[in-house]
Design a protein around this motif. Structure first.
Motif, PDB file in Angstrom:
ATOM      1  N   SER A 142       0.908  -1.264   0.010  1.00  0.00           N
ATOM      2  CA  SER A 142      -0.094   0.025   0.052  1.00  0.00           C
ATOM      3  C   SER A 142       0.812   1.318   0.093  1.00  0.00           C
ATOM      4  O   SER A 142       0.430   2.364  -0.399  1.00  0.00           O
ATOM      5  CB  SER A 142      -0.867   0.110   1.192  1.00  0.00           C
ATOM      6  N   SER A 143       2.205   1.158   0.342  1.00  0.00           N
ATOM      7  CA  SER A 143       2.867   2.287   0.505  1.00  0.00           C
ATOM      8  C   SER A 143       4.113   2.494  -0.971  1.00  0.00           C
ATOM      9  O   SER A 143       4.890   3.109  -0.778  1.00  0.00           O
ATOM     10  CB  SER A 143       3.850   2.177   1.770  1.00  0.00           C
ATOM     11  N   THR A 156      -3.903  -4.768  -1.871  1.00  0.00           N
ATOM     12  CA  THR A 156      -2.639  -4.304  -1.186  1.00  0.00           C
ATOM     13  C   THR A 156      -2.724  -5.572  -0.222  1.00  0.00           C
ATOM     14  O   THR A 156      -3.597  -6.139   0.136  1.00  0.00           O
ATOM     15  CB  THR A 156      -2.483  -3.043  -0.463  1.00  0.00           C
ATOM     16  N   SER A 157      -1.451  -5.596   0.654  1.00  0.00           N
ATOM     17  CA  SER A 157      -1.306  -6.758   1.555  1.00  0.00           C
ATOM     18  C   SER A 157      -2.615  -6.365   2.718  1.00  0.00           C
ATOM     19  O   SER A 157      -2.666  -7.302   3.541  1.00  0.00           O
ATOM     20  CB  SER A 157       0.197  -6.572   1.954  1.00  0.00           C
ATOM     21  N   ASP A 158      -2.776  -5.208   2.694  1.00  0.00           N
ATOM     22  CA  ASP A 158      -3.692  -5.078   3.809  1.00  0.00           C
ATOM     23  C   ASP A 158      -5.066  -5.334   3.515  1.00  0.00           C
ATOM     24  O   ASP A 158      -5.767  -5.686   4.408  1.00  0.00           O
ATOM     25  CB  ASP A 158      -3.846  -3.530   4.139  1.00  0.00           C
ATOM     26  N   ASP A 159      -5.296  -5.835   2.316  1.00  0.00           N
ATOM     27  CA  ASP A 159      -6.542  -6.117   1.678  1.00  0.00           C
ATOM     28  C   ASP A 159      -6.889  -7.737   1.881  1.00  0.00           C
ATOM     29  O   ASP A 159      -7.913  -8.201   1.876  1.00  0.00           O
ATOM     30  CB  ASP A 159      -6.914  -5.782   0.330  1.00  0.00           C
ATOM     31  N   LEU A 160      -5.609  -8.291   1.700  1.00  0.00           N
ATOM     32  CA  LEU A 160      -5.849  -9.938   1.401  1.00  0.00           C
ATOM     33  C   LEU A 160      -6.370 -10.651   2.821  1.00  0.00           C
ATOM     34  O   LEU A 160      -5.860 -10.703   3.801  1.00  0.00           O
ATOM     35  CB  LEU A 160      -4.219 -10.404   1.115  1.00  0.00           C
ATOM     36  N   ILE A 161      -7.191 -11.332   2.494  1.00  0.00           N
ATOM     37  CA  ILE A 161      -7.926 -12.315   3.390  1.00  0.00           C
ATOM     38  C   ILE A 161      -7.751 -13.730   2.912  1.00  0.00           C
ATOM     39  O   ILE A 161      -7.209 -14.565   3.698  1.00  0.00           O
ATOM     40  CB  ILE A 161      -9.152 -12.066   3.472  1.00  0.00           C
ATOM     41  N   ASP A 175       5.610 -11.561   1.258  1.00  0.00           N
ATOM     42  CA  ASP A 175       6.503 -12.361   2.198  1.00  0.00           C
ATOM     43  C   ASP A 175       6.809 -12.134   3.579  1.00  0.00           C
ATOM     44  O   ASP A 175       7.212 -12.815   4.550  1.00  0.00           O
ATOM     45  CB  ASP A 175       7.858 -12.831   1.463  1.00  0.00           C
ATOM     46  N   ILE A 176       6.396 -10.888   4.075  1.00  0.00           N
ATOM     47  CA  ILE A 176       6.722 -10.587   5.510  1.00  0.00           C
ATOM     48  C   ILE A 176       5.458 -10.693   6.269  1.00  0.00           C
ATOM     49  O   ILE A 176       4.251 -10.282   6.444  1.00  0.00           O
ATOM     50  CB  ILE A 176       6.605  -8.786   5.391  1.00  0.00           C
TER      51      ILE A 176
END
Length: 399
Positions: A142-143, A156-161, A175-176
């Motif tokens: 996201s950044s 973004t990685s914030d959205d992935l469920i 990967d984080i």
């Protein structure tokens, strides 16, 4: 330990224990974009009052340096055995076979999901052009400051469920510490080079039982593929050699150089002209150069195998592309083409030949029946065909 906005150290001295989970992040992240993670690591190591615990599945290089520098006794080193039973194979594939690899999986296993770790924004853009958004999602941080990458990525990685489509193309950001629990995730493809990142990518899959297995694919690299990165790293290491050789001369040469704080430099001048020295980044660069030289001397497969557990290296095999289905290859000629009478006739002929090979019979061999056949037998092949009548073109028989 370091606030990302203020860059001030947070006081954790009152804590009896400091647990540094995923501690490989200190050297991986520092080498890429974050100057403050090295300060955090240095502060933790200097803290004499707390008991410090470092944990990671991929920090062997960092552990070796810490054991050497801090004389850590063997009874303070713990190794939790890792099981690779859920891995069927670890295939090494050539870059030119990437699309064929993905297409073969889609065609042969239409219900399986694929996770692809993409090595660059350009690759992500090309994948989006080929696979679109009906069967694939595209994920980045996201950044990210890359406008073109942001425009392509719909997650973004914030959205992935969960992985909701057949394919998820993702940057290294996934990967984080992201765990994916999905028994339909059967294939993970990785274009990255760094060993720690590769292992972290493969570790995103969290098996839910003995039957929940996965096949891994790693893009083959050679020294020429990474020579640009090698030159960048070598430039920074040469600057470090200048610093060691003559610090006063180094300060005089670079203290007014605004570009020194950019592009992954080992050094950074503060506003007050104090020199900050990023030891974690230096370690990362040295490890990279060792790896690069091994790839050049031993070849990629051997250099990679030397840096992973034997249980995993024993699963390495070479990916040999399967021959594409000739029926599908014939159909591809008619993708994105107006289907006039002649084209429909040719399609019917191809369909009849395929039905004959399968010893099947149908009362009709029209376009609708062809589409039904594709729905039942080639779910991974997403193209379907429809009649087209162009009013600007009328054949002699009126069709």
């Amino acid at each position: 330990c370091v606030g990302t906005r203020s860059k001030k150290l947070i006081d954790y001295h009152s804590h009896e224990y400091i647990y540094a989970d995923e501690c490989h992040y200190f050297i991986d992240d520092s080498a890429m974009f974050n100057n403050t993670s090295e300060q955090s690591m240095r502060w933790i190591l200097k803290n004499k009052e707390s008991i410090k615990i470092f944990a990671s599945a991929t920090a062997n290089s960092l552990y070796e340096k810490m054991i050497e520098a801090y004389h850590i006794p063997t009874d303070k080193i713990y190794n939790i055995p890792k099981s690779y039973d859920y891995i069927n194979k670890l295939y090494i594939y050539k870059r030119e076979n990437t699309y064929q690899l993905i297409d073969n999986i889609l065609q042969s296993e239409p219900d399986s999901k694929i996770l692809v770790f993409v090595s660059s924004a350009n690759n992500m853009i090309e994948f989006s052009k080929k696979y679109g958004y009906e069967i694939a999602d595209y994920l980045c941080s996201s950044s990210t400051s890359n406008y073109e990458l942001k425009k392509v990525c719909n997650l973004t990685s914030d959205d992935l469920i969960a992985i909701s489509k057949h394919i998820l193309f993702a940057t290294k950001t996934l990967d984080i510490g992201v765990n994916i629990i999905d028994t339909d995730l059967k294939h993970i493809i990785c274009q990255l080079f760094d060993v720690n990142s590769i292992i972290q990518c493969f570790g995103r899959k969290r098996p839910q039982g003995d039957e929940d297995t996965c096949t891994f694919y790693l893009e083959h690299k050679n020294a020429n593929n990474i020579v640009l990165r090698r030159n960048q790293v070598n430039h920074h290491l040469k600057m470090y050699d200048e610093y060691v050789k003559d610090k006063k001369k180094f300060l005089k040469k670079y203290s007014n150089n605004r570009n020194l704080n950019k592009g992954g430099s080992i050094f950074e001048f503060t506003i007050k002209k104090h020199l900050f020295f990023n030891r974690a980044r230096l370690l990362n660069y040295r490890l990279f150069m060792e790896y690069y030289e091994d790839v050049k001397d031993k070849g990629f497969i051997q250099a990679f195998s030397d840096r992973i557990d034997k249980d995993l290296s024993d699963k390495i095999d070479i990916y040999i592309p399967t021959i594409a289905d000739p029926f599908i290859m014939k159909l591809k000629v008619f993708e994105n083409v107006f289907l006039y009478k002649e084209e429909r006739a040719t399609l019917r002929k191809i369909f009849i030949e395929r039905m004959s090979e399968l010893h099947k019979k149908t009362k009709t061999q029209g376009i609708a029946v062809l589409n039904l056949f594709l729905d039942e037998n080639y779910k991974g092949y997403k193209c379907r065909f429809y009649k087209h009548r162009d009013k600007r073109r009328v054949l002699p028989d009126g069709s």
